[in-house]
Write an enzyme that holds these catalytic residues in place. Structure first.
Site, PDB file in Angstrom:
ATOM      1  N   GLU A 160      -1.029  -8.749   4.921  1.00 53.12           N
ATOM      2  CA  GLU A 160      -0.704  -8.764   6.288  1.00 53.12           C
ATOM      3  C   GLU A 160      -2.207  -8.732   7.013  1.00 53.12           C
ATOM      4  O   GLU A 160      -2.228  -9.073   8.199  1.00 53.12           O
ATOM      5  CB  GLU A 160       0.259  -7.679   6.934  1.00 53.12           C
ATOM      6  CG  GLU A 160      -0.263  -6.374   6.986  1.00 53.12           C
ATOM      7  CD  GLU A 160      -0.725  -5.580   5.753  1.00 53.12           C
ATOM      8  OE1 GLU A 160      -0.695  -6.191   4.849  1.00 53.12           O
ATOM      9  OE2 GLU A 160      -0.996  -4.383   5.915  1.00 53.12           O
ATOM     10  N   HIS A 196      -3.419  -5.770   1.037  1.00 51.44           N
ATOM     11  CA  HIS A 196      -2.878  -6.133   2.196  1.00 51.44           C
ATOM     12  C   HIS A 196      -2.576  -7.496   2.837  1.00 51.44           C
ATOM     13  O   HIS A 196      -3.533  -7.942   3.085  1.00 51.44           O
ATOM     14  CB  HIS A 196      -3.600  -5.179   3.258  1.00 51.44           C
ATOM     15  CG  HIS A 196      -3.247  -3.856   3.158  1.00 51.44           C
ATOM     16  ND1 HIS A 196      -2.220  -2.954   3.913  1.00 51.44           N
ATOM     17  CD2 HIS A 196      -4.214  -2.708   2.581  1.00 51.44           C
ATOM     18  CE1 HIS A 196      -2.370  -1.869   3.574  1.00 51.44           C
ATOM     19  NE2 HIS A 196      -3.375  -1.530   2.873  1.00 51.44           N
ATOM     20  N   CYS A 227       0.731  -1.075   0.066  1.00 53.22           N
ATOM     21  CA  CYS A 227       0.043  -0.107   0.025  1.00 53.22           C
ATOM     22  C   CYS A 227       1.010   1.226  -0.151  1.00 53.22           C
ATOM     23  O   CYS A 227       1.526   1.553  -0.813  1.00 53.22           O
ATOM     24  CB  CYS A 227      -1.042   0.070   1.280  1.00 53.22           C
ATOM     25  SG  CYS A 227      -2.358   0.997   1.040  1.00 53.22           S
TER      26      CYS A 227
END
Lengths: 81, 228
Positions: B195, B193, B85
């Site tokens: 994560e 994302h 990002c």
């Protein structure tokens, strides 16, 4: 002292979603003549130098290094004083 | 294996990245943006957020943070670098990855799950995915509209540098690009994302294999497969 003005605009051919949105807004409130609209940035700098050539050279470096991303933006500048 | 999570003023996905590394049981440190030595780390995560308030352009100011010179050095050494990002935006501004991220075509901040296609599963970051496998990983950005010129796009395609593409393009990215890597394959940037998708409790654990892929790649190159 030299006053500098820098204009940063989205490169021709690169979509400017903000410009398109504002253009649409203008048209929707009756300004149909707006054929295109591009949004950019306007920056005013005061440079502590009297050497115009040096000021220009360094201003160009500032534009290339930080003020504009030349992948998607063009810049131009004016010097005064 | 040792991971670093860079922290800039305005980073806000640093904790998520840190937890994702913990999830795969590896060692991880937060590293402040003023750090000038990354030699202790094998993988550097550049997290999402709004570093320096996204002033001027996303990532434009962060790229001059002292730690970024070390990131460039680590990239040259062949260490693994993953920008997510805002991290992707920083890596493009720093010239470690080609192109730029522009305002979403819709002008909206988009925050939802996306279906990604793993176009290149031969990078150190994606080797545990199948070729063209579809995975669910969320996005959360207002400026993720990837752009590069025609020539660069051809180079990306030719070198197999397009790693992820969107199933349903959420932002207007050229060629539906969601993530790319450098020519060497050790630096990757992506808007989604991973994560935030490392556990079924989050709705998806499809992102976890990015982290285990990195670990596996590191173990292969360090011949320590037996150490867990």
């Amino acid at each position: 002292m030299i006053k500098a003005t820098v204009y940063v605009t989205v490169k021709k051919g690169v979509l400017d979603p903000q410009g398109v949105a504002v253009q649409g807004a203008l048209q929707s409130i009756g300004f149909q003549e707006v054929e295109s609209l591009r949004i950019g940035k306007y920056m005013e700098l005061t440079l502590d130098t009297d050497d115009r050539a040096e000021a220009e050279e360094r201003l160009k470096a500032m534009c290339e290094k930080l003020l504009a991303n030349t992948v998607v933006e063009d810049y131009r500048y004016e010097l005064e004083g | 294996m040792k991971f670093a999570v860079l922290v800039f003023p305005g980073s806000n996905c640093d904790i998520d990245c840190y937890k994702a590394v913990e999830e795969i049981g590896e060692s991880v440190d937060y590293v402040w943006h003023t750090a000038t030595d990354l030699s202790a780390y094998d993988c550097i995560l550049v997290p999402g957020g709004f570093s320096y308030g996204d002033y001027l352009r996303c990532g434009a100011i962060s790229r001059f943070a002292p730690v970024m010179a070390e990131v460039a050095k680590a990239a040259e050494q062949g260490k693994f670098i993953l920008g997510i990002c805002n991290g992707f935006q920083i890596l493009t501004e720093a010239g470690l990855l080609p192109g730029a991220l522009r305002r979403n075509e819709s002008m909206k901040f988009r925050c939802h799950d996306t279906v990604l296609k793993v176009v290149n599963n031969e990078t150190p970051f994606t080797r545990e995915y199948g070729k063209n496998e579809e995975v669910i990983i969320p996005i959360a950005h207002g400026e993720g509209n990837y752009y590069c010129d025609e020539e660069t796009l051809e180079t990306l395609k030719h070198n197999n540098q397009i790693v992820f593409t969107y199933g349903d393009n959420p932002n207007g990215s050229i060629a539906d690009i969601a993530g790319i890597c450098n020519e060497r394959g050790n630096v990757i940037g992506m808007m989604p994302h991973p994560e935030r998708a490392v556990n079924t409790l989050f709705g998806s654990e499809d992102g976890k294999r990015m982290f285990t892929s990195i670990l596996k790649s590191w173990r292969d190159s360090h011949d320590t497969a037996s150490i867990s």
